[in-house]
Design an enzyme around this catalytic site. Structure first.
Site, PDB file in Angstrom:
ATOM      1  N   ASP A  11      40.621  43.360  37.995  1.00  0.00           N
ATOM      2  CA  ASP A  11      39.425  42.917  38.710  1.00  0.00           C
ATOM      3  C   ASP A  11      38.249  43.754  38.216  1.00  0.00           C
ATOM      4  OD1 ASP A  11      37.720  41.689  40.444  1.00  0.00           O
ATOM      5  OD2 ASP A  11      38.744  42.305  42.278  1.00  0.00           O
ATOM      6  N   ASP A 105      35.981  37.147  36.620  1.00  0.00           N
ATOM      7  CA  ASP A 105      36.172  38.593  36.587  1.00  0.00           C
ATOM      8  C   ASP A 105      37.530  39.048  37.120  1.00  0.00           C
ATOM      9  OD1 ASP A 105      35.690  37.892  39.210  1.00  0.00           O
ATOM     10  OD2 ASP A 105      34.436  39.640  39.654  1.00  0.00           O
ATOM     11  N   GLU A 106      38.490  38.156  37.201  1.00  0.00           N
ATOM     12  CA  GLU A 106      39.749  38.494  37.863  1.00  0.00           C
ATOM     13  C   GLU A 106      40.899  37.722  37.224  1.00  0.00           C
ATOM     14  OE1 GLU A 106      41.476  38.490  42.461  1.00  0.00           O
ATOM     15  OE2 GLU A 106      39.591  37.494  41.978  1.00  0.00           O
TER      16      GLU A 106
END
Length: 462
Positions: A11, A105-106
């Protein structure tokens, strides 16, 4: 359950805000809030400096401004975020092709399916855990070296525990949960730590005297089903016991592509609505083409002044990414919705996606219609878009955080605008904090620009 902590959850730390700080030297170490800036705006991401003041994601921007009046409030620059996301996810795929990307983003990644699988399977539990730690640390270092941004990583034997571990690792850390330690890690945590346990579920559990995950784990599944219902109760019972056998699933395929806007002032006129639909359709098509997709079903979403939300859809004969077809379909669908009282939100989406574009009769017909109208100068009022001469003339709008370039001063970004003027700070990711200059909003020397790279690519990529 696995005997090695071979599932990673990565993350990026305050991703949007961190990108803005990396791109704008004057904002480093200062509170940065990215999201909608109008009266109905919502915070998308807040930097850790802003979180000290209580600013959080999904908070109304108006509330955030009261909590942190001196923060930098910026519009999202999705092009920059997408480009950096592609760099990050490319590095993640380097440690294993079995990756499940959840957002820009993960992501989850399964190390047992990648180039390290042989070494992991041959190692003892202790050696395997240390190898996982080394792989995760190298990945974090590679991301920072390539982008200048930091990532937090959790490693565990399941997706549930890997995600919880990455939360514990924030910011800029790594937490590894050894197999067999899951219940000890989960037990003291509040029930809200479990995915899917929101405020309503928390209140139901609190009324039953259940405050921690450990207390949940002591209750039977039957009791939790009585409290929360069959599906939710069973899921919570499994999670509380750290029982999660979900695999990492690659290529999570989007079912639709859509865009929407909420307006500070309700749209009252039909021409306004049609004009906004054209703009939304164009944005939707850009996203569709960027993903290399096309779609058969066009969907229009309308939220009226009383917050009632309506959707209308039309399925075409074949998939398309033709902007004229999608815009014309969206206009037809909007005609089915009453505009009385005003419109506060509009959205345009495309579903039933395909990996190719069919050169169908809809696109050809639209092109032929446009050519015919140019020849006779008499557009069909029922089927043609509003003539360009009748469309509202757009004033130059400068959004805080927007990339710009000036013919004399070079690259910079918009710090603010109003009363016919725009203020620009001239700096680049690798420069010192730059000077501020003010111009008229229609200064011909000032133009929008593409985002600058945060760091030059490594030598082997050049």
């Amino acid at each position: 359950m696995r005997t090695l902590p071979s599932i990673l959850h990565l993350d990026m730390d305050a991703f949007f805000a961190s990108v803005e700080q990396a791109a704008k030297p004057s904002l480093r170490g200062k509170p940065v809030i990215v999201g909608g800036l109008g009266n109905r705006g919502v915070v998308s991401t807040a930097s850790y400096e802003a979180r000290v003041f209580g600013v959080r994601s999904a908070m109304a921007t108006a509330v955030a401004r009261r909590l942190c009046p001196n923060g930098a409030y910026l519009w999202p620059r999705f092009v920059a975020y997408r480009d950096l996301s592609e760099q990050v996810m490319g590095l993640v795929r380097g440690v294993s092709p079995l990756m499940e990307q959840l957002s820009v983003d993960e992501a989850y990644v399964d190390l047992e399916a990648g180039p390290f699988s042989g070494a992991l399977l041959a190692a003892s539990p202790a050696e395997g855990a240390e190898l996982v730690r080394a792989i995760a640390e190298d990945l974090r270092a590679d991301i920072e070296r390539r982008t200048g941004l930091t990532a937090s990583v959790g490693a565990a034997s399941s997706k549930l525990m890997a995600k919880i571990a990455s939360e514990q690792a924030k910011p800029d850390g790594l937490v590894l949960v050894h197999p067999g330690q899951e219940r000890a890690v989960l037990g003291p945590m509040p029930v809200r730590a479990l995915p899917g346990v929101g405020p309503a579920t928390e209140q139901s559990l609190r009324r039953a005297g259940l405050l921690t995950v450990g207390e949940l784990a002591e209750r039977s599944e039957e009791e939790l089903v009585r409290l929360l219902g069959r599906a939710h109760g069973s899921g919570v019972a499994l999670m509380a016991r750290a029982l999660d056998t979900r695999p990492v699933v690659p290529d999570r395929d989007a079912k639709s592509v859509s865009v929407e806007d909420t307006y500070q002032v309700d749209l009252m006129e039909r021409d306004q609505v049609l004009f906004e639909l054209d703009r939304l359709a164009a944005r939707c098509v850009r996203r569709l083409k960027a993903a290399g997709r096309s779609g058969r079903t066009v969907v229009v979403k309308v939220r009226r002044f009383d917050f009632s939300t309506l959707t209308r859809s039309e399925t075409l004969a074949g998939p398309t990414d033709d902007g004229r077809v999608i815009a014309a379909t969206a206009r037809r669908l909007a005609e089915q919705v009453s505009l009385a009282g005003g419109i506060r939100l509009l959205g345009v989406g495309v579903s039933q996606l395909a990996e190719y574009t069919q050169e169908d009769l809809f696109a050809q017909a639209a092109a032929e219609l446009a050519e015919a109208e140019e020849e006779d100068g008499q557009p069909d009022e029922e089927s043609a878009p509003t003539a360009a001469a009748e469309q509202p003339v757009e004033a130059r709008v400068w959004l805080p955080g927007q990339d710009v370039r000036h013919e004399e001063y070079g690259p910079g970004w918009v710090q603010g605008s109003g009363v016919g003027r725009v203020t620009v700070r001239f700096e680049t990711p690798d420069s010192p904090p730059g000077r501020i200059r003010t111009f008229l909003v229609d200064d011909p020397a000032l133009s929008t620009a593409d985002p600058l790279p945060l760091r030059p690519p490594p030598a082997e990529d050049q």
